[in-house]
Design an enzyme around this catalytic site. Structure first.
Site, PDB file in Angstrom:
ATOM      1  N   ASP A  31      97.698 116.310   4.521  1.00 63.71           N
ATOM      2  CA  ASP A  31      97.017 116.967   3.408  1.00 63.71           C
ATOM      3  C   ASP A  31      95.502 116.907   3.536  1.00 63.71           C
ATOM      4  O   ASP A  31      94.804 117.851   3.162  1.00 63.71           O
ATOM      5  CB  ASP A  31      97.454 116.337   2.086  1.00 63.71           C
ATOM      6  CG  ASP A  31      98.872 116.723   1.695  1.00 63.71           C
ATOM      7  OD1 ASP A  31      99.423 117.638   2.330  1.00 63.71           O
ATOM      8  OD2 ASP A  31      99.425 116.110   0.767  1.00 63.71           O
ATOM      9  N   GLY A  32      94.969 115.783   4.047  1.00 62.96           N
ATOM     10  CA  GLY A  32      93.522 115.669   4.208  1.00 62.96           C
ATOM     11  C   GLY A  32      92.957 116.733   5.133  1.00 62.96           C
ATOM     12  O   GLY A  32      91.910 117.335   4.848  1.00 62.96           O
TER      13      GLY A  32
ATOM     14  N   ARG B  97      90.295 119.983   4.077  1.00 65.13           N
ATOM     15  CA  ARG B  97      89.033 120.302   4.745  1.00 65.13           C
ATOM     16  C   ARG B  97      89.077 121.661   5.420  1.00 65.13           C
ATOM     17  O   ARG B  97      88.064 122.345   5.533  1.00 65.13           O
ATOM     18  CB  ARG B  97      88.685 119.184   5.726  1.00 65.13           C
ATOM     19  CG  ARG B  97      88.221 117.950   4.981  1.00 65.13           C
ATOM     20  CD  ARG B  97      88.333 116.666   5.784  1.00 65.13           C
ATOM     21  NE  ARG B  97      87.918 115.553   4.941  1.00 65.13           N
ATOM     22  CZ  ARG B  97      88.695 114.955   4.036  1.00 65.13           C
ATOM     23  NH1 ARG B  97      89.942 115.380   3.867  1.00 65.13           N
ATOM     24  NH2 ARG B  97      88.251 113.953   3.302  1.00 65.13           N
TER      25      ARG B  97
ATOM     26  N   ARG C 293      79.047  99.226 -13.366  1.00 65.95           N
ATOM     27  CA  ARG C 293      79.011  99.327 -14.822  1.00 65.95           C
ATOM     28  C   ARG C 293      79.637 100.642 -15.278  1.00 65.95           C
ATOM     29  O   ARG C 293      79.506 101.674 -14.623  1.00 65.95           O
ATOM     30  CB  ARG C 293      77.561  99.256 -15.316  1.00 65.95           C
ATOM     31  CG  ARG C 293      76.798  98.018 -14.850  1.00 65.95           C
ATOM     32  CD  ARG C 293      77.289  96.770 -15.541  1.00 65.95           C
ATOM     33  NE  ARG C 293      77.010  96.811 -16.968  1.00 65.95           N
ATOM     34  CZ  ARG C 293      75.841  96.483 -17.506  1.00 65.95           C
ATOM     35  NH1 ARG C 293      74.814  96.128 -16.732  1.00 65.95           N
ATOM     36  NH2 ARG C 293      75.672  96.522 -18.820  1.00 65.95           N
TER      37      ARG C 293
ATOM     38  N   ALA D 204      97.553 114.254  -6.674  1.00 67.88           N
ATOM     39  CA  ALA D 204      96.651 113.360  -5.945  1.00 67.88           C
ATOM     40  C   ALA D 204      96.023 112.330  -6.889  1.00 67.88           C
ATOM     41  O   ALA D 204      96.733 111.628  -7.601  1.00 67.88           O
ATOM     42  CB  ALA D 204      95.597 114.201  -5.222  1.00 67.88           C
TER      43      ALA D 204
ATOM     44  N   LEU E  50      97.062 112.190 -10.633  1.00 70.98           N
ATOM     45  CA  LEU E  50      98.368 111.580 -10.895  1.00 70.98           C
ATOM     46  C   LEU E  50      98.254 110.059 -10.890  1.00 70.98           C
ATOM     47  O   LEU E  50      98.814 109.376 -11.750  1.00 70.98           O
ATOM     48  CB  LEU E  50      99.377 112.040  -9.852  1.00 70.98           C
ATOM     49  CG  LEU E  50     100.786 111.456  -9.999  1.00 70.98           C
ATOM     50  CD1 LEU E  50     101.492 112.068 -11.202  1.00 70.98           C
ATOM     51  CD2 LEU E  50     101.604 111.670  -8.735  1.00 70.98           C
TER      52      LEU E  50
END
Length: 308
Positions: free
Chosen positions: A66-67, A71, A176, A207, A210
């Site tokens: 998927d990555g 891209r 923070r 992704a 979820l």
């Protein structure tokens, strides 16, 4: 006819499949360009984008997970060219299973025998301080050819980025929590404090959204998903918007010394001024993905999330 092939060069099976595919294409007299996934992960994306921009492709074949598909979608953003993903990664929500074989899937794609899904993507507008001299990720370079650079309105410090899955705004290195203001289509929704907020497409619902407690959404849905990250409130909930809605997140109330970090499809964006606001809307040009079976999304969702 010309094809673009993108492979995950760190996966031996994907590399082997690419050799089989380019051998077949050469035999058929089909022209092709091939990129390794590292060309899309490097600090300098420019050469890949400029090379692709000069060509007209009938099909893009992605041999990876998927990555790599995310891209590649960025690489061809704004162009009406279908992407055939073949899974050589892990979950493979965006890809077809490799079992039918690369040549079988590619020949069926070229013959128009695969199902075509037009997925909504995101146009992300980032506002940073009062300067337009930002050091943005080269993600933005892929969008200059379709007008997604600094806009023409003269607004200082605004840049635009493409996302297929999501944009995530999260607390910076100081750790923070962030103070944020959320508006949807000019209607103020709430002021909230927390670790951040995610705005995802339906494709991105499987992704980061979820993982943060957001809903699973059918990929045919064109609206946005707004998912707070660890909100300091019992009332903050995910919001699923209309396709025409525009989500605006103001970070102007963040105290000095606190910073927000932005991620687009998992890639961090870097700017030389603090981010003061992010606007997200549906992209004008959908991303087309090809599949061999009609129940791809639900079958994969059942296997990944509901099976014991």
């Amino acid at each position: 006819m010309r094809l673009l092939v993108v492979r995950n060069d760190s996966n031996p099976k994907a590399v082997e499949a690419s050799f089989i595919l380019i051998g077949f294409l050469s035999q058929q007299g089909i022209k092709y360009d091939i990129f390794d996934s590292k060309d899309l992960y490097s600090d300098d994306f420019g050469p890949a984008y400029r090379s692709v921009a000069s060509q007209d492709y009938e099909l893009v074949v992605v041999l990876g997970g998927d990555g790599t598909i995310l891209r590649t979608a960025r690489l061809v953003a704004g162009r009406d060219v279908p992407i055939l993903g073949i899974n050589f990664g892990h979950r493979g929500f965006l890809a077809n299973a490799e079992e039918p074989g690369v040549l079988d899937l590619v020949t069926r794609a070229l013959a128009g025998e695969l199902l075509s899904e037009r997925r909504a993507n995101l146009l992300v507008e980032v506002r940073c301080g009062e300067t337009r001299d930002m050091v943005g990720s080269a993600i933005d370079e892929s969008l200059l050819k379709i007008g997604y650079g600094i806009n023409d309105s003269g607004i200082h410090g605004e840049r635009r980025f493409f996302a297929l899955n999501e944009v995530a705004i999260s607390r910076g290195a100081c750790g923070r929590m962030l103070d944020m203001s959320l508006d949807i289509s000019d209607c103020h929704i709430t002021d909230l404090a927390g670790d951040g907020i995610i705005v995802a497409s339906s494709t991105g619902s499987t992704a980061y959204s979820l993982a943060a407690g957001g809903p699973l959404v059918s990929p045919s849905y064109d609206g946005l998903i707004v998912q707070p990250l660890a909100p300091h409130s019992l009332n903050a909930r995910a919001i699923v918007t209309d396709a025409s809605d525009v989500v605006d997140i103001s970070l102007s109330r963040i105290e000095e010394g606190r910073t927000a970090t932005l991620f687009v499809d998992g890639d961090m964006l870097a700017f030389d001024k603090a981010v003061v606001g992010v606007t997200v809307r549906r992209g004008e040009y959908p991303t087309t993905l090809l599949y061999a079976d009609r129940d791809h999304f639900y079958r994969y969702a059942a296997k990944a999330f509901f099976s014991s």
